[in-house]
Scaffold this active site. Structure first.
Site, PDB file in Angstrom:
ATOM      1  CE  LYS A  87     -75.984 -76.777 113.351  1.00  0.00           C
ATOM      2  NZ  LYS A  87     -75.069 -77.210 112.259  1.00  0.00           N
ATOM      3  CD  GLU A 114     -80.915 -79.081 107.452  1.00  0.00           C
ATOM      4  OE1 GLU A 114     -81.189 -77.927 107.071  1.00  0.00           O
ATOM      5  OE2 GLU A 114     -79.911 -79.357 108.135  1.00  0.00           O
ATOM      6  NE  ARG A 167     -75.714 -80.470 113.524  1.00  0.00           N
ATOM      7  CZ  ARG A 167     -74.428 -80.660 113.850  1.00  0.00           C
ATOM      8  NH1 ARG A 167     -74.081 -80.715 115.131  1.00  0.00           N
ATOM      9  NH2 ARG A 167     -73.503 -80.783 112.915  1.00  0.00           N
ATOM     10  CB  SER A 168     -78.783 -82.721 108.279  1.00  0.00           C
ATOM     11  OG  SER A 168     -77.598 -83.345 108.711  1.00  0.00           O
ATOM     12  CD  GLU A 185     -75.460 -71.900 109.730  1.00  0.00           C
ATOM     13  OE1 GLU A 185     -75.060 -73.045 110.022  1.00  0.00           O
ATOM     14  OE2 GLU A 185     -76.667 -71.614 109.599  1.00  0.00           O
TER      15      GLU A 185
END
Length: 428
Positions: free
Chosen positions: A337, A205, A366-367, A285
């Protein structure tokens, strides 16, 4: 006319070099929309089904040609002639065509690609930017960026357990100024790490992935970088974490393995609370396992009044799981997401349910990403007030930030920045 004329999908590559689905939808008036589907590395077991080919001789089993075929045949045939401006009807038609609870038959990646592309096509047909088409004339809040500057866990090949250490530049009046702050901290962190002899290679990321001695050292070097960049931690900039606790939780023993220690649920709660006392942490998170509702409740009771507690694997953008959290007083925020649930309509439903019940929402990447910037428009459209889309490197992450800069410019004086509102929420 806004009726769907044709739908076409293809296999492209994401930011990790893995195949993903890209869809194009063309309407009878000539308007067209395109969207690409993201993919996660640490995925919750309750997420919608990402359909992969499974042929180990091709892309190590990660091909998506079956999902692409499903779009080009079954889905295209079913949606031809439908009105693209009726997003709910289009998405419901695909859900019914699939016929499974988790979209396993057609693949959530097939369904989502079409769903997002339909929204883009409808926006183009009505001559509106996507954020305005989805959110209406009142959509004008730019989200506070959660900038992932140190990667660990499943997002990096190092010894750091916590998956993401992020900075949130909240104390600014404009998104562009906040983005500059986060970027300057990122560049200062590079020098801090280099001076200590650590690698400045980046993870999935865009954050650095140094082999730090401990999770706490990650917090310490971030605090140093904030100071060296000339900003004040806890006044202008806060720290956010994605623990991704499911990745280091042993369901059989009920223990969390963190910093080479085996912790019970109660110990995990105390551990995180201790960090919040020592550092300006505004958001955590997935502080607990995705099905450890009991520990989630304890964590919420202990620090939920002063820290944003975000359910990602816990809620998976699913209104049923979110409703349980609301009913039981668990967490106070949901990570959004689009590929966790699989359609634009269901994504918006989750955001609206959260907001109606006093939960915050965060539009998230997302990654495994592409140059697609739909989530940036979604954040503004739905006034999420926060966005999580990586660090200040890698063009797949910059695509979202750059789209937000364009939206801020387009809105002009009408633009608002969500940072101060969130800062007020956590500081009282």
């Amino acid at each position: 006319m806004t009726l769907i004329e044709s739908i076409h999908a293809r296999q492209i590559l994401d930011s990790r070099g893995n195949p993903t689905v890209e869809c194009e939808v063309t309407l009878m008036d000539g308007a067209a929309g395109r969207a690409a589907v993201p993919s996660g590395a640490s995925t919750g077991m309750h997420e919608a089904w990402e359909l992969r080919d499974g042929d180990k001789s091709v892309f190590m089993g990660k091909g998506v040609t079956t999902a692409v075929k499903n779009v080009n045949t079954k889905i295209a045939d079913a949606l031809e002639g439908m009105d693209a401006t009726d997003q709910a009807a289009v998405d419901q038609a695909m859900i019914e065509l699939d016929g499974t609870p988790n979209k396993k038959e057609l693949g959530a990646n097939a369904i989502l690609g079409v769903s997002l592309a339909v929204a883009h096509a409808a926006a183009a047909s009505t001559n509106q930017p996507l954020f305005r088409y989805l959110g209406g004339a009142g959509a004008r809040m730019l989200p506070a960026p959660m900038m992932n500057i140190i990667n660990g866990g499943e997002h990096a090949d190092n010894g750091v357990d916590i998956q993401e250490f992020m900075v949130m530049p909240l104390g600014f009046e404009r998104f562009s100024d906040a983005l500059r702050c986060g970027t300057e901290i990122f560049h200062n962190l590079k020098k801090v790490l280099s001076d200590k002899g650590y690698s400045t290679a980046v993870g999935d990321e865009g954050g650095f992935a140094p082999d730090l001695k401990s999770n706490q050292e990650a917090l310490d070097v971030i605090m140093t970088a904030i100071d060296k960049a000339g900003y004040k931690a806890g006044e202008q900039v806060w720290i956010a974490l994605d623990a991704a606790s499911t990745e280091f939780y042993d369901k059989s023993s009920g223990k969390y393995s963190l910093d080479n220690n085996q912790m019970s649920g109660d110990e995990m709660v105390d551990f995180l609370a201790g960090w919040c006392d020592k550092y300006p942490i505004c958001s955590i998170e997935d502080g607990c396992d995705e099905d450890d509702w009991e520990t989630w409740k304890k964590l919420t009771t202990k620090i939920g009044d002063k820290v944003q507690l975000v359910g990602d694997d816990l809620f998976v953008t699913n209104v049923e799981r979110l409703q349980r959290g609301i009913d039981e007083g668990i967490a106070n925020s949901i990570l959004i997401k689009v590929n966790q649930i699989g359609t634009m309509t269901e994504t918006i439903d989750a955001i609206q349910l959260a907001h109606r019940n006093g939960y915050t929402s965060i539009s998230s990447h997302r990654s495994g990403e592409t140059e697609d910037s739909t989530i940036a428009d979604l954040a503004v459209a739905m006034s999420t007030g926060q966005i999580k889309t990586g660090s200040a490197s890698r063009s797949d992450r910059m695509a979202k930030y750059n789209q937000l800069l364009r939206i801020e410019e387009l809105l002009g004086d009408a633009a608002q920045y969500g940072g101060p509102l969130f800062a007020k929420r956590i500081t009282g």
